[in-house]
Design a protein around this motif. Structure first.
Motif, PDB file in Angstrom:
ATOM      1  N   GLN A 131       0.830  -1.203   0.000  1.00 24.90           N
ATOM      2  CA  GLN A 131       0.000   0.000   0.000  1.00 24.90           C
ATOM      3  C   GLN A 131       0.870   1.260   0.000  1.00 24.90           C
ATOM      4  N   GLN A 132       1.905   1.257   0.824  1.00 22.25           N
ATOM      5  CA  GLN A 132       2.782   2.421   0.891  1.00 22.25           C
ATOM      6  C   GLN A 132       3.469   2.674  -0.444  1.00 22.25           C
ATOM      7  N   ALA A 133       3.883   1.598  -1.103  1.00 20.96           N
ATOM      8  CA  ALA A 133       4.539   1.751  -2.400  1.00 20.96           C
ATOM      9  C   ALA A 133       3.573   2.335  -3.428  1.00 20.96           C
ATOM     10  N   GLY A 134       2.321   1.867  -3.421  1.00 20.54           N
ATOM     11  CA  GLY A 134       1.330   2.391  -4.351  1.00 20.54           C
ATOM     12  C   GLY A 134       1.014   3.849  -4.086  1.00 20.54           C
ATOM     13  N   ALA A 135       0.871   4.214  -2.806  1.00 20.03           N
ATOM     14  CA  ALA A 135       0.607   5.606  -2.452  1.00 20.03           C
ATOM     15  C   ALA A 135       1.778   6.501  -2.859  1.00 20.03           C
ATOM     16  N   ARG A 136       3.002   5.974  -2.684  1.00 18.53           N
ATOM     17  CA  ARG A 136       4.187   6.743  -3.059  1.00 18.53           C
ATOM     18  C   ARG A 136       4.248   6.933  -4.579  1.00 18.53           C
ATOM     19  N   LEU A 137       3.862   5.910  -5.333  1.00 17.06           N
ATOM     20  CA  LEU A 137       3.835   6.030  -6.790  1.00 17.06           C
ATOM     21  C   LEU A 137       2.864   7.133  -7.212  1.00 17.06           C
ATOM     22  N   LEU A 138       1.654   7.122  -6.651  1.00 12.65           N
ATOM     23  CA  LEU A 138       0.667   8.141  -6.997  1.00 12.65           C
ATOM     24  C   LEU A 138       1.152   9.532  -6.593  1.00 12.65           C
ATOM     25  N   LYS A 139       1.732   9.636  -5.401  1.00 13.80           N
ATOM     26  CA  LYS A 139       2.247  10.921  -4.940  1.00 13.80           C
ATOM     27  C   LYS A 139       3.331  11.449  -5.869  1.00 13.80           C
ATOM     28  N   ASP A 140       4.279  10.578  -6.231  1.00  6.20           N
ATOM     29  CA  ASP A 140       5.390  11.015  -7.085  1.00  6.20           C
ATOM     30  C   ASP A 140       4.896  11.488  -8.450  1.00  6.20           C
ATOM     31  N   LEU A 141       3.968  10.730  -9.032  1.00  7.32           N
ATOM     32  CA  LEU A 141       3.445  11.137 -10.341  1.00  7.32           C
ATOM     33  C   LEU A 141       2.630  12.422 -10.235  1.00  7.32           C
ATOM     34  N   SER A 142       1.913  12.591  -9.128  1.00  8.40           N
ATOM     35  CA  SER A 142       1.087  13.790  -8.957  1.00  8.40           C
ATOM     36  C   SER A 142       1.933  15.050  -8.828  1.00  8.40           C
ATOM     37  N   GLN A 143       3.183  14.895  -8.395  1.00  6.15           N
ATOM     38  CA  GLN A 143       4.054  16.046  -8.234  1.00  6.15           C
ATOM     39  C   GLN A 143       4.777  16.413  -9.526  1.00  6.15           C
ATOM     40  N   ARG A 144       4.563  15.634 -10.562  1.00  5.01           N
ATOM     41  CA  ARG A 144       5.119  15.964 -11.878  1.00  5.01           C
ATOM     42  C   ARG A 144       4.041  16.642 -12.717  1.00  5.01           C
ATOM     43  N   ASN A 145       4.436  17.600 -13.499  1.00  9.53           N
ATOM     44  CA  ASN A 145       3.469  18.184 -14.428  1.00  9.53           C
ATOM     45  C   ASN A 145       3.210  17.226 -15.582  1.00  9.53           C
ATOM     46  N   GLY A 146       4.190  16.344 -15.817  1.00  6.48           N
ATOM     47  CA  GLY A 146       3.967  15.277 -16.789  1.00  6.48           C
ATOM     48  C   GLY A 146       3.888  15.767 -18.222  1.00  6.48           C
ATOM     49  N   PRO A 147       3.481  14.898 -19.116  1.00  8.94           N
ATOM     50  CA  PRO A 147       3.302  15.296 -20.511  1.00  8.94           C
ATOM     51  C   PRO A 147       2.258  16.398 -20.634  1.00  8.94           C
ATOM     52  N   CYS A 148       2.436  17.294 -21.597  1.00  8.70           N
ATOM     53  CA  CYS A 148       1.491  18.378 -21.810  1.00  8.70           C
ATOM     54  C   CYS A 148       0.643  18.102 -23.044  1.00  8.70           C
ATOM     55  N   LEU A 149      -0.412  18.846 -23.180  1.00  5.39           N
ATOM     56  CA  LEU A 149      -1.311  18.681 -24.317  1.00  5.39           C
ATOM     57  C   LEU A 149      -0.699  19.415 -25.510  1.00  5.39           C
ATOM     58  N   GLN A 150       0.222  18.749 -26.189  1.00  5.39           N
ATOM     59  CA  GLN A 150       0.929  19.305 -27.343  1.00  5.39           C
ATOM     60  C   GLN A 150       1.470  20.703 -27.039  1.00  5.39           C
ATOM     61  N   ASP A 151       1.953  20.868 -25.811  1.00  2.00           N
ATOM     62  CA  ASP A 151       2.559  22.122 -25.352  1.00  2.00           C
ATOM     63  C   ASP A 151       1.584  23.303 -25.392  1.00  2.00           C
ATOM     64  N   ARG A 152       0.267  23.015 -25.371  1.00  2.00           N
ATOM     65  CA  ARG A 152      -0.736  24.079 -25.424  1.00  2.00           C
ATOM     66  C   ARG A 152      -1.356  24.360 -24.064  1.00  2.00           C
ATOM     67  N   TYR A 153      -1.135  23.455 -23.105  1.00  2.00           N
ATOM     68  CA  TYR A 153      -1.767  23.643 -21.798  1.00  2.00           C
ATOM     69  C   TYR A 153      -0.890  23.003 -20.736  1.00  2.00           C
ATOM     70  N   HIS A 154      -0.611  23.776 -19.669  1.00  2.00           N
ATOM     71  CA  HIS A 154       0.370  23.320 -18.683  1.00  2.00           C
ATOM     72  C   HIS A 154      -0.162  23.305 -17.253  1.00  2.00           C
ATOM     73  N   GLU A 155      -1.455  23.490 -17.067  1.00  2.00           N
ATOM     74  CA  GLU A 155      -1.991  23.485 -15.706  1.00  2.00           C
ATOM     75  C   GLU A 155      -1.903  22.070 -15.119  1.00  2.00           C
ATOM     76  N   ALA A 156      -1.294  21.966 -13.929  1.00  2.00           N
ATOM     77  CA  ALA A 156      -1.008  20.652 -13.344  1.00  2.00           C
ATOM     78  C   ALA A 156      -2.275  19.868 -13.020  1.00  2.00           C
ATOM     79  N   PHE A 157      -3.358  20.568 -12.645  1.00  2.00           N
ATOM     80  CA  PHE A 157      -4.568  19.837 -12.256  1.00  2.00           C
ATOM     81  C   PHE A 157      -5.089  18.983 -13.405  1.00  2.00           C
ATOM     82  N   PHE A 158      -4.885  19.464 -14.656  1.00  2.00           N
ATOM     83  CA  PHE A 158      -5.450  18.744 -15.790  1.00  2.00           C
ATOM     84  C   PHE A 158      -4.736  17.402 -15.986  1.00  2.00           C
TER      85      PHE A 158
END
Length: 394
Positions: free
Chosen positions: A336-363
């Motif tokens: 469980q801790q490993a799964g929660a850590r995975l979600l947390k780590d990914l949530s702290q990345r802005n990650g891939p963007c929508l063809q560089d047209r939108y950068h809001e992290a919530f999306f």
């Protein structure tokens, strides 16, 4: 006893009209008073300020489909005059201008008609109000008339000279079209409705701040800058944020999505409750935004498909590393801790963007939860087995 719903409706419309009228005032004043600011329910229904001092007080009177005229005996007139006599020094010739904005039409030959901005006759207006004040009334109207007559002749004349009557003003249902007309210069072609909805959303938020005293005033420059920023979001390289955080009701959303697979996925890894609630909001905003973008032809469905594919690729790499690290343990708490850590780590990345047209992290966060909702990604090492069981039950 009258119907409380119908009894409250005119007042509710009046308050809404007052708020909407303030936006129209701001837009109309763009060039005439570029350094001025507008307040709500501070000095008056609406007030204009310059350098922190009130320069114009507006009383807004709304009557829905009323055939009555605005006469010198009207309650609206005397309640307005009393408000000004109580809050503004009536004889102060340097005091703020006083404006009565009414959807009713001033009766011909009345003092109200004589105080229109064009073809004013202040002597006729003063005489008409003095005659009306001599008639007996009751309650606050009688108090207002006595207060008016108690002013000396010179003070009454100075008071009336500051008053302007804007009669036959548009009703609430007409205001949106007037706002649109004021913004015609910046309407994005093909997306006019969405842009106007965003302007109204911006103003509703500012009006609430004004009414709650979290903001003192909104100046013309601020309104101009905010509207320009909204318009800029419709340029080729940008996408507008059309699902604002303020639109979400946290408790209602948490309840609505309580049984959703993406919420179950977070519970399988004992995700902290506050973060879970915020994740629900991200999911809802992202889904709402994607739907509106597609409906407005701002984004093609294929663009979202590409973004989701990139998010799955990113997740797949991290999920495999998590499985490698857990290979030697079957302890559920560790998993469980490993799964929660995975979600947390990914949530702290802005990650891939929508063809560089939108950068809001919530999306991006919301899109990940959308993928978790369908089982394309997951957080618990055994999420696939659990998702199959979940789907079998539904």
């Amino acid at each position: 006893m009258g119907d409380p719903v119908h009894g409250a409706a005119p007042s509710a419309l009046g308050y809404q009209h007052q708020t909407w009228w303030a936006l129209l005032e701001l837009l109309r004043a763009d060039h005439a008073r570029p350094d001025a600011a507008i307040c709500l329910e501070l000095h008056d229904d609406i007030a204009w300020e310059q350098a922190g001092s009130a320069t114009e007080l507006l009383q807004i009177k709304h009557h829905q489909k009323s055939d009555r005229q605005l006469t010198d005996a009207s309650p609206d007139v005397w309640l307005t005059l009393k408000n000004w006599m109580d809050t503004a020094v009536a004889c102060d010739v340097e005091g703020p201008a006083l404006v009565l904005v009414s959807t009713q039409q001033a009766s011909p030959g009345s003092a109200m008609a004589a105080l229109r901005p064009h073809a004013r006759d202040e002597r006729v207006a003063l005489s008409g109000l003095e005659r009306a004040a001599l008639h007996q009334a009751s309650g606050r109207i009688q108090q207002a008339r006595e207060q008016f007559l108690a002013l000396g002749p010179a003070d009454r004349a100075a008071f009336v000279a500051r008053i302007t009557v804007m009669d036959s003003s548009p009703r609430i249902e007409d205001v949106p079209a007037l706002v649109r007309a004021e913004l015609r210069w910046c309407l994005p072609v093909g997306h006019e409705g969405l842009f106007l909805a965003m302007v109204w959303q911006w103003w509703d938020e500012r009006a609430l701040e004004l009414l709650q005293r979290r903001r003192h005033a909104v100046d013309v420059g601020m309104a101009r800058a905010a509207i320009a920023d909204l318009r800029d979001q419709f340029t080729r390289g940008r996408l507008p944020t059309v699902a604002a955080r303020e639109e979400t009701g946290d408790d209602a959303l948490t309840t609505a999505y309580d049984d959703s697979p993406f919420v179950q996925q977070m519970r399988w890894v004992a995700y902290p409750p506050v973060n879970l609630r915020l994740s629900v909001i991200d999911y809802h905003r992202a889904q709402t935004q994607a739907i509106r973008w597609i409906a407005e032809d701002l984004v093609a469905a294929d663009e979202l498909t590409v973004l989701n594919r990139d998010l799955v690729d990113e997740w797949e790499t991290e999920f495999e590393w998590m499985q490698v690290e857990l290979a030697a343990t079957t302890d559920e708490a560790d998993r469980q801790q490993a799964g929660a850590r995975l979600l947390k780590d990914l949530s702290q990345r802005n990650g891939p963007c929508l063809q560089d047209r939108y950068h809001e992290a919530f999306f991006v966060r919301g899109q990940r939860h959308g993928l978790a909702d369908t089982g394309c990604v997951g957080w618990h090492p055994d999420f696939r087995d659990r998702m199959r069981t979940l789907q079998a039950r539904s």
